[in-house]
Design a protein around this motif. Sequence first.
Motif, mmCIF file in Angstrom:
data_model
loop_
_atom_site.group_PDB
_atom_site.id
_atom_site.type_symbol
_atom_site.label_atom_id
_atom_site.label_comp_id
_atom_site.label_asym_id
_atom_site.label_seq_id
_atom_site.Cartn_x
_atom_site.Cartn_y
_atom_site.Cartn_z
ATOM 1 N N PHE A 202 0.376 5.112 0.517
ATOM 2 C CA PHE A 202 -0.633 5.990 1.105
ATOM 3 C C PHE A 202 -0.149 7.431 0.960
ATOM 4 O O PHE A 202 0.926 7.782 1.440
ATOM 5 N N ILE B 224 0.843 -1.195 0.000
ATOM 6 C CA ILE B 224 0.000 0.000 0.000
ATOM 7 C C ILE B 224 0.881 1.249 0.000
ATOM 8 O O ILE B 224 1.741 1.404 0.854
ATOM 9 N N LEU C 210 -3.653 -0.503 9.226
ATOM 10 C CA LEU C 210 -3.054 -1.309 8.163
ATOM 11 C C LEU C 210 -1.743 -1.963 8.595
ATOM 12 O O LEU C 210 -1.498 -3.130 8.293
ATOM 13 N N VAL D 148 3.264 -0.875 4.185
ATOM 14 C CA VAL D 148 2.723 0.465 3.952
ATOM 15 C C VAL D 148 3.859 1.486 3.842
ATOM 16 O O VAL D 148 4.756 1.523 4.689
ATOM 17 N N CYS E 286 0.336 -6.628 5.342
ATOM 18 C CA CYS E 286 0.430 -5.325 4.676
ATOM 19 C C CYS E 286 1.813 -4.707 4.834
ATOM 20 O O CYS E 286 2.409 -4.757 5.910
ATOM 21 N N VAL F 154 -3.627 4.224 8.583
ATOM 22 C CA VAL F 154 -2.309 3.614 8.427
ATOM 23 C C VAL F 154 -1.965 2.750 9.638
ATOM 24 O O VAL F 154 -1.440 1.645 9.488
#
Length: 127
Positions: A25, A23, A49, A57, A55, A46
């Motif tokens: 962001f 991800i 996540l 990030v 995940c 966040v």
Amino acid sequence: MTIHQEDDINTIIGPTSPNTRRILFLSLEFNFSPFSGNGVLARSLVSSLVRRTDCVVRVICTKPHPSTPGISNDICMSSSSTSDGDDFEIWPVELPQHCQWKRLDRSGPWQEFTSACSGDDGRQPTD
């Protein structure tokens, strides 16, 4: 930090297992002198996540210029406070001195943020 169109996702996010969600962001507000509910929401999303085990990030956010009047203390959200390893990073984009902070309308630093993220500094090509 500049991401170029030709960059491979593994260069940006890093290599992961096939079941990992990667991800990227983007948020105007995140760690650096947040001023509205948008920053709170971004941090909450966040945080949730990175607590997941599937995940990875990367957050790209703005950081006001140090001479910006009225900036408050940063609210640190680091990888050590949210996860065990390389599954979370913050990549701040420092804004130029002329940018207005604490604005979410047209006069906010949206254009500077998108230009910095895209590597477009606004200069015209020369022959």
